[in-house]
Design an enzyme around this catalytic site. Structure first.
Site, PDB file in Angstrom:
ATOM      1  N   HIS A 142     -32.850  56.019 -20.254  1.00 54.84           N
ATOM      2  CA  HIS A 142     -33.990  56.929 -21.167  1.00 54.84           C
ATOM      3  C   HIS A 142     -33.760  56.819 -22.461  1.00 54.84           C
ATOM      4  O   HIS A 142     -32.341  57.524 -22.794  1.00 54.84           O
ATOM      5  CB  HIS A 142     -33.884  57.985 -20.245  1.00 54.84           C
ATOM      6  CG  HIS A 142     -34.753  59.066 -19.627  1.00 54.84           C
ATOM      7  ND1 HIS A 142     -35.452  59.940 -21.048  1.00 54.84           N
ATOM      8  CD2 HIS A 142     -35.918  58.609 -19.077  1.00 54.84           C
ATOM      9  CE1 HIS A 142     -36.282  60.027 -20.380  1.00 54.84           C
ATOM     10  NE2 HIS A 142     -36.378  60.075 -19.375  1.00 54.84           N
ATOM     11  N   ASP A 219     -24.657  60.866 -18.638  1.00 58.25           N
ATOM     12  CA  ASP A 219     -26.777  61.556 -17.764  1.00 58.25           C
ATOM     13  C   ASP A 219     -26.578  61.280 -16.386  1.00 58.25           C
ATOM     14  O   ASP A 219     -26.690  59.651 -16.281  1.00 58.25           O
ATOM     15  CB  ASP A 219     -27.407  60.389 -18.684  1.00 58.25           C
ATOM     16  CG  ASP A 219     -28.568  60.385 -18.119  1.00 58.25           C
ATOM     17  OD1 ASP A 219     -29.293  61.565 -17.510  1.00 58.25           O
ATOM     18  OD2 ASP A 219     -29.429  60.301 -19.205  1.00 58.25           O
ATOM     19  N   GLN A 222     -29.943  60.727 -12.845  1.00 58.25           N
ATOM     20  CA  GLN A 222     -30.480  60.171 -11.555  1.00 58.25           C
ATOM     21  C   GLN A 222     -29.449  60.582 -10.467  1.00 58.25           C
ATOM     22  O   GLN A 222     -29.717  58.526  -9.615  1.00 58.25           O
ATOM     23  CB  GLN A 222     -31.407  58.593 -11.648  1.00 58.25           C
ATOM     24  CG  GLN A 222     -32.027  58.431 -12.568  1.00 58.25           C
ATOM     25  CD  GLN A 222     -33.339  59.433 -11.908  1.00 58.25           C
ATOM     26  OE1 GLN A 222     -33.908  59.612 -10.707  1.00 58.25           O
ATOM     27  NE2 GLN A 222     -35.056  59.554 -12.985  1.00 58.25           N
ATOM     28  N   LYS A 245     -35.165  66.950 -10.963  1.00 58.51           N
ATOM     29  CA  LYS A 245     -34.837  66.196 -10.724  1.00 58.51           C
ATOM     30  C   LYS A 245     -34.038  66.384  -8.940  1.00 58.51           C
ATOM     31  O   LYS A 245     -33.883  65.117  -7.891  1.00 58.51           O
ATOM     32  CB  LYS A 245     -34.243  64.506 -11.166  1.00 58.51           C
ATOM     33  CG  LYS A 245     -35.635  64.434 -12.424  1.00 58.51           C
ATOM     34  CD  LYS A 245     -35.028  63.513 -13.392  1.00 58.51           C
ATOM     35  CE  LYS A 245     -35.917  63.056 -14.132  1.00 58.51           C
ATOM     36  NZ  LYS A 245     -36.309  63.222 -14.545  1.00 58.51           N
ATOM     37  N   CYS A 384     -39.970  55.771 -20.252  1.00 57.68           N
ATOM     38  CA  CYS A 384     -38.510  56.435 -20.961  1.00 57.68           C
ATOM     39  C   CYS A 384     -37.952  55.683 -21.449  1.00 57.68           C
ATOM     40  O   CYS A 384     -36.707  55.786 -21.689  1.00 57.68           O
ATOM     41  CB  CYS A 384     -38.726  57.327 -20.590  1.00 57.68           C
ATOM     42  SG  CYS A 384     -40.249  58.973 -20.516  1.00 57.68           S
TER      43      CYS A 384
HETATM   44  N1  PLP Z   1     -31.934  60.534 -18.593  1.00 56.21           N
HETATM   45  C1  PLP Z   1     -32.572  60.191 -17.502  1.00 56.21           C
HETATM   46  C2  PLP Z   1     -31.720  58.924 -16.914  1.00 56.21           C
HETATM   47  C3  PLP Z   1     -33.861  60.758 -16.611  1.00 56.21           C
HETATM   48  O1  PLP Z   1     -34.603  59.761 -15.839  1.00 56.21           O
HETATM   49  C4  PLP Z   1     -34.649  61.800 -17.196  1.00 56.21           C
HETATM   50  C5  PLP Z   1     -36.029  62.039 -16.736  1.00 56.21           C
HETATM   51  O2  PLP Z   1     -36.815  61.566 -16.699  1.00 56.21           O
HETATM   52  C6  PLP Z   1     -34.157  62.483 -17.735  1.00 56.21           C
HETATM   53  C7  PLP Z   1     -32.931  61.728 -19.322  1.00 56.21           C
HETATM   54  C8  PLP Z   1     -34.576  63.671 -19.048  1.00 56.21           C
HETATM   55  O3  PLP Z   1     -34.734  64.600 -17.861  1.00 56.21           O
HETATM   56  P1  PLP Z   1     -34.780  66.036 -18.371  1.00 56.21           P
HETATM   57  O4  PLP Z   1     -36.357  65.983 -18.289  1.00 56.21           O
HETATM   58  O5  PLP Z   1     -34.631  67.052 -17.471  1.00 56.21           O
HETATM   59  O6  PLP Z   1     -35.356  66.404 -19.843  1.00 56.21           O
END
Ligand code: PLP
Length: 429
Positions: A142, A219, A222, A245, A384
């Site tokens: 992302h 990260d 998900q 999420k 993204c």
């Molecule tokens: N990393 C991943 C894999 C994501 O799916 C997302 C959100 O879509 C993010 C980071 C960003 O998260 P946040 O909305 O908490 O900044």
């Protein structure tokens, strides 16, 4: 001696749906089929109530002020930290509140940049980068776990490399072994890609990073809502996750760190609430987690997120995982059987219930509108993750993503609609 109640292993989504009033929404004449939980999840009544109750009866500044309400708010805030830390098997001091995963990753990257500038003294020297040192990510990031590292490389002269993704969506571990080398200082990667849904090989990547003397940043955006998540057992140095999420409020997230890593890391944001002593010339900082929590904190959101993890725990993360694994198979098998659909990263691997795909001859945005006209909410675009889409020769895809409240019937309705897309646009049956 009390024995812990057995952990539930199954769930009934129909029974849970009563907790999510929004799922009763109608889109035009159709009931809402919400398949966009990877973008943001819906919130159960318990989360909304927890925030409302705090704001109605206990709202006050935390860690400041000696009055009764301030003490109560501080206790609720710190109880929330303990609950959310417990959800990922961490100690409360190992959980820093952030405004989300993006903020958490930027915090880490800027803190490493500050260590490179000599901030944080001797303990922080282990994070300092020299020109030519390596930062490693995957091709499946992302943008939140890519651009902060690009910027850190630009500020410090470090070099950003990536581990490629194979055609089937899995991480190329052979390539990882050559990309991660003696000068690698950070290896950042997703537990689960928000486009591919595949659970990545954390142990293998951590072992490669450790052997190179690099720190690992996971990260977990998900994975946290879908799998039992034990961050210390995964042995990563740092990890981030996102409240919105995982059934929680917006603008709240968690940054987890190994105790020794957080203790040695200099702060990123500075100001009130993160200090012990301040003079006009300098300041001494509190230990973690407060060292990383400058300014007024997202208190009601933290309390809402604690309600979310309590809800998930009561449902049982094993049960959530089992339910979503069954949904995932139904979703993937169904999409595979529809002519003209290409799934991105179709490996038979451990996954969460998420699938991104291309419909031959129909733009993703047209597919999204076609589905929306039938009440079905999916995400269209690059999610993204532009480099990953480029890897698969696309600029956009359609992504359907489920959560614990998703039913088999909703997946079937979605599949039925998708099977009509190409005919509707006159490009196939
Ligand atoms: N990393 C991943 C894999 C994501 O799916 C997302 C959100 O879509 C993010 C980071 C960003 O998260 P946040 O909305 O908490 O900044």
């Amino acid at each position: 001696m009390t024995t812990a109640p057995p952990r539930p292993t199954t769930l009934d989504p129909e029974a849970l749906r009563g907790d999510f009033a929004i799922l009763e929404t109608r889109i035009g004449d159709s009931p809402l089929v919400y398949l966009d939980s990877a973008a943001t999840s819906q919130k159960p009544r318990a989360v909304i109530d927890a925030e409302v109750s705090f704001l109605t009866s206990a709202n006050s500044a935390v860690h400041r002020g000696a009055h009764t309400l301030a003490a109560e708010a501080t206790e609720l805030f710190e109880d929330a930290r303990a609950a959310v830390a417990g959800f990922v098997h961490a100690a409360p001091e190992q959980l820093v509140w952030t405004s989300g995963a993006t903020a958490g990753i930027n915090l880490i990257a800027y803190a490493i940049g500050n260590a490179t500038l000599g901030r944080g003294g001797e303990p922080a020297r282990r994070f300092a980068l020299a020109p030519g040192d390596g930062l490693v990510v995957t091709e499946a990031e992302h943008h939140a776990n890519l651009i902060p590292w690009q910027e850190l490389a630009a500020r410090t002269g470090a070099v950003l490399r990536h581990i490629p993704v194979r055609d089937d969506g899995t991480i190329d571990l052979e390539a990882a072994a050559s990309v991660i080398g003696a000068r690698t200082r950070v290896v950042a990667f997703p537990h689960v890609s928000n486009v591919l849904g595949i659970v990545n090989p954390v142990a293998e990547l951590v072992a490669l990073a450790r052997a190179a003397g690099a720190i690992t940043v996971l990260d977990a955006c998900q994975s946290a809502p879908h799998l039992p998540l034990d961050l210390p057992a995964l042995d990563v140095d740092l990890a981030v996750f996102s409240g919105h999420k995982m059934l929680g409020p917006n603008a709240i997230g968690g940054l987890y760190g190994r105790a020794d890593v957080l203790e040695a890391l200099p702060p990123f944001l500075t100001g009130g609430s993160m200090i012990t002593t301040v003079t006009l010339d300098g300041a001494e900082y509190l230990p973690p987690p407060q060292r990383f929590e400058a300014g007024t904190q997202p208190v009601s959101q933290a309390i809402g997120l604690a309600a979310a993890v309590r809800y998930l725990d009561a449902v049982g993360m094993d049960a959530v995982h089992a339910h979503e694994t069954a949904l995932e198979r139904r979703l993937r098998d169904g999409l595979r059987s529809i002519p003209g659909i290409r799934l991105l990263g179709d490996a038979d691997a451990e996954r969460v219930a998420l699938a991104a795909f291309d419909v031959d001859g129909v733009h993703a945005h047209d597919v999204g509108q076609f589905l929306d006209a039938r009440g079905i909410a999916v995400r269209v675009g690059h999610h993204c993750a532009q480099p990953l889409h480029r890897r698969f020769g696309l600029t956009a895809s359609v992504r359907a993503s489920a959560a614990l409240y998703t039913t088999d019937a909703e997946i079937d309705e979605f599949l039925d609609a998708v099977s009509g897309v190409r005919g509707y646009f006159g490009v196939g049956r």
